[in-house]
Design a protein around this motif. Structure first.
Motif, short mmCIF file in Angstrom:
data_model
loop_
_atom_site.label_atom_id
_atom_site.label_comp_id
_atom_site.label_asym_id
_atom_site.label_seq_id
_atom_site.Cartn_x
_atom_site.Cartn_y
_atom_site.Cartn_z
N SER A 73 -7.14 1.10 -0.44
CA SER A 73 -6.26 -0.04 -0.21
C SER A 73 -7.09 -1.29 0.06
CB SER A 73 -5.34 0.23 0.99
OG SER A 73 -6.11 0.35 2.17
N ALA A 74 -6.48 -2.43 -0.20
CA ALA A 74 -7.15 -3.70 0.08
C ALA A 74 -6.12 -4.75 0.43
CB ALA A 74 -7.95 -4.15 -1.14
N THR A 75 -6.48 -5.63 1.32
CA THR A 75 -5.60 -6.73 1.72
C THR A 75 -6.36 -8.04 1.56
OG1 THR A 75 -4.66 -5.23 3.36
CG2 THR A 75 -4.07 -7.55 3.56
N ILE A 78 1.09 -4.35 -4.44
CA ILE A 78 2.29 -4.08 -3.65
C ILE A 78 2.68 -5.33 -2.88
CG2 ILE A 78 1.01 -3.09 -1.68
CD1 ILE A 78 3.46 -1.17 -1.35
N ALA A 79 3.95 -5.68 -2.99
CA ALA A 79 4.48 -6.78 -2.16
C ALA A 79 5.53 -6.14 -1.25
CB ALA A 79 5.03 -7.89 -3.03
N GLY A 80 6.80 -6.18 -1.65
CA GLY A 80 7.84 -5.57 -0.82
C GLY A 80 7.76 -4.05 -0.80
N GLY A 81 7.36 -3.47 -1.91
CA GLY A 81 7.20 -2.02 -1.97
C GLY A 81 8.49 -1.24 -2.18
N ASP A 111 -2.46 -5.14 -1.43
CA ASP A 111 -1.30 -5.73 -0.75
C ASP A 111 -1.31 -7.24 -0.92
OD1 ASP A 111 0.90 -6.14 0.94
OD2 ASP A 111 -0.41 -6.44 2.68
N ASN A 142 14.64 -8.39 2.94
CA ASN A 142 13.52 -8.89 3.73
C ASN A 142 12.17 -8.50 3.13
OD1 ASN A 142 14.86 -10.31 5.72
ND2 ASN A 142 15.07 -8.54 7.08
N ARG A 143 12.15 -7.49 2.27
CA ARG A 143 10.89 -7.03 1.69
C ARG A 143 10.80 -7.33 0.19
NH1 ARG A 143 6.72 -6.39 4.65
NH2 ARG A 143 5.81 -5.04 3.08
N LEU A 202 9.82 2.32 3.18
CA LEU A 202 9.44 1.61 1.96
C LEU A 202 8.29 0.64 2.19
CD1 LEU A 202 12.90 0.78 0.30
CD2 LEU A 202 11.39 2.72 -0.12
N ILE A 210 -4.61 0.18 -4.28
CA ILE A 210 -3.38 -0.57 -3.99
C ILE A 210 -3.78 -1.86 -3.30
CG2 ILE A 210 -1.18 -0.59 -2.76
CD1 ILE A 210 -1.18 2.42 -2.77
N SER A 262 1.64 -8.90 0.00
CA SER A 262 2.87 -9.31 0.69
C SER A 262 2.62 -10.42 1.70
CB SER A 262 3.53 -8.11 1.37
OG SER A 262 2.71 -7.60 2.41
N ARG A 263 1.38 -10.56 2.15
CA ARG A 263 1.12 -11.58 3.18
C ARG A 263 0.36 -12.78 2.63
NH1 ARG A 263 -1.24 -7.64 7.68
NH2 ARG A 263 -1.74 -6.45 5.82
N ALA A 309 -4.09 5.51 2.54
CA ALA A 309 -3.52 4.23 2.12
C ALA A 309 -2.05 4.35 1.73
CB ALA A 309 -4.32 3.66 0.94
#
Lengths: 183, 300
Positions: free
Chosen positions: B7-9, B30-33, B51, B106-107, A84, B49, B53-54, A42
């Motif tokens: 991880s998970a989305t 985590i978004a832009g990271g 995500d 952008n992130r 990143l 973690i 970001s989407r 991950a």
């Protein structure tokens, strides 16, 4: 000079060495219109994944913290630092690397050719990032002016300090675009 | 825990609730990271973690009559290019467009800027200056709303608990048609440099009477958390905008730096640099030239 095949062998060997710890899950990424499926942890960054699993070593990992821009790739046409971004975050999105710019027969894109024509390449380490960041700019704005080019490339550092010819190369494509599409 | 990172989305906030409910390990969102990925390389790793970001529900800019609402995972590039936002709160769009590079903007997200609480974070003095409210979805699925100072408590420190997530930032639109605002920053170079010093200013300015009725000024990168410069505000409140005001403003800024970082090596530089920054702000706000008092061309 080493032949390309030797590099391919080297990359394959590197790929086999990669640890795939238990608990890794399969990460599927669409890169340059090709789907890649690899087990990866991950915490693996997009840069690590692209270089080591499908072997797309065009992008470079310079600083690993978003300062140098050598690892720039496009995600849905937007430039980002792939060092990143975690690979699992961009499943299902459209990723473009430097390998995706040339046409199927190996002809370089106009932007890549412009870098050669303007002597914009010195040691070459920053160039994949420079080209991809410029590509991102030109996809958004086909006719950028000098200031827009400089701002778009501010996140890309050339250790050889060859910035002027890099900017000239991008400018030449912008000028060609302006001529092709009269306002 | 096994030492492995999962991880998970999740697709929406309800799915996040289900994920964190009963999860006993450490959770990172985590978004832009742009800060978190570096931290993952260097420091202790979380067990999970997530995500975000989407997630569409966290990516928006809305305005009503008296406030602007911004989703926590809205990227800075979207903020920087938002024309309606630039018309209402130029201080925010100016700060967003000066963060990092195109690749970073952008992130990087507004919520991430708060959660990372880096002293040089460009949006932090702005959000404090604008007196924003931060909405947090807690692990127990309750929602709380807190002031900036209640969330950002130190260098890299926040009051967010494990599994708490910033969801929305609400910025009140004060001072009606009299509202003016601006942001200024000094880095080692124009682009991609972390701020050595930055200033956010919001004012109630009556342009007909040429009078500053009220003002809030906050400096960043001068301490662990953004610092409100009340002594500088007092110099401006109730006054006409002219050269005399500019002189007092710059002097007050230098005095404020001396008070904030006495004896620090950077004090000698920052007490001068802040005057240049102050001049930039005045010219940005009032679109006219001011001369720094007692400065010859050579010194400038």
């Amino acid at each position: 000079m080493r032949k390309m095949e030797q590099y391919d062998d080297y990359i394959t060997a590197r790929r086999l060495e990669l640890p795939v710890p238990g608990g890794s899950s399969t990460i599927t990424l669409r890169v340059n219109e090709v789907e890649h499926q690899h087990a990866a942890p991950a915490t693996e960054t997009l840069a690590q994944y692209l270089r080591n699993r499908p072997g797309l070593t065009g992008l470079k990992t310079g600083c690993g913290e978003g300062e140098c821009g050598a690892c720039t790739v496009l995600i849905d046409d937007q430039p980002v630092n792939s060092c990143l971004v975690l690979a699992f975050q961009v499943e299902g999105r459209r990723i473009t690397t430097i390998e995706g710019l040339e046409s199927a027969d190996g002809t370089l894109s106009a932007l890549q050719q412009a870098f050669i024509d303007h002597g914009a390449v010195q040691c070459g380490y920053c160039i994949p990032g420079m080209v991809i960041a410029s590509e991102g700019l030109l996809r958004r704005n086909p006719t950028p002016d000098d200031t827009e080019i400089r701002r778009a490339l501010a996140g890309n550092i050339c250790r050889c300090t060859g910035f002027l010819n890099i900017i000239k190369a991008v400018k030449s494509v912008a000028s060609a675009n302006a001529r092709a599409v009269p306002e | 825990m096994t030492g492995l990172v999962q991880s998970a989305t999740p697709g929406n906030l309800a799915e996040i609730g289900a994920l964190v409910d009963g999860f006993s390990g450490n959770i990172s969102y985590i978004a832009g990271g742009t800060d978190l990925v570096i931290a993952l390389e260097q420091g202790p790793r979380p067990d999970l973690i997530i995500d975000i970001s989407r997630m569409r529900a966290l990516n928006f800019i809305d305005a009503d009559v008296d406030a602007v609402h911004i989703g926590a995972a809205t990227p800075l590039s979207i903020l920087a290019e938002h024309r309606a936002l630039a018309a209402k709160l130029p201080v925010l769009t100016q700060a967003a467009e000066q963060v990092g590079s195109v690749q970073i903007r952008n992130r990087a997200t507004i919520g991430g800027n708060i959660a990372s609480a880096v002293p040089g974070g460009d949006l932090l003095p702005v959000l404090k200056c604008l007196d924003c409210r931060i909405e947090v979805l807690r692990r127990d699925k309750t929602t709380i709303t807190r002031a900036f100072d209640e969330v950002v408590t130190g260098s890299g420190e926040t009051s967010l608990g494990n599994g708490d997530m910033i969801t929305r930032i609400t910025i009140p639109l004060r001072f009606g048609a009299n509202r003016i605002s601006a942001f200024g920053k000094i880095g080692r170079r124009r682009e991609l440099a972390i701020a050595r010093l930055n200033l956010a200013l919001l004012a109630d300015y009556d342009s007909t009477a040429n009078r500053i009725n009220d003002v809030r000024i906050v400096a960043g990168a001068i301490g662990p958390v953004p610092l409100r410069l009340r002594s500088v505000e007092r110099q401006l409140r109730g006054r006409a905008v002219d050269q005399a005001l500019a002189d007092d403003f710059l002097q007050a800024l230098t005095a404020a730096v001396d008070t904030a970082i006495p004896g620090r090596i950077s004090q000698a530089y920052k007490r001068h640099a802040v005057m240049g920054l102050g001049l930039d702000l005045l010219q940005n706000l009032f679109a006219r030239e001011f001369t720094p008092a007692g400065w010859s061309k050579a010194q400038a």
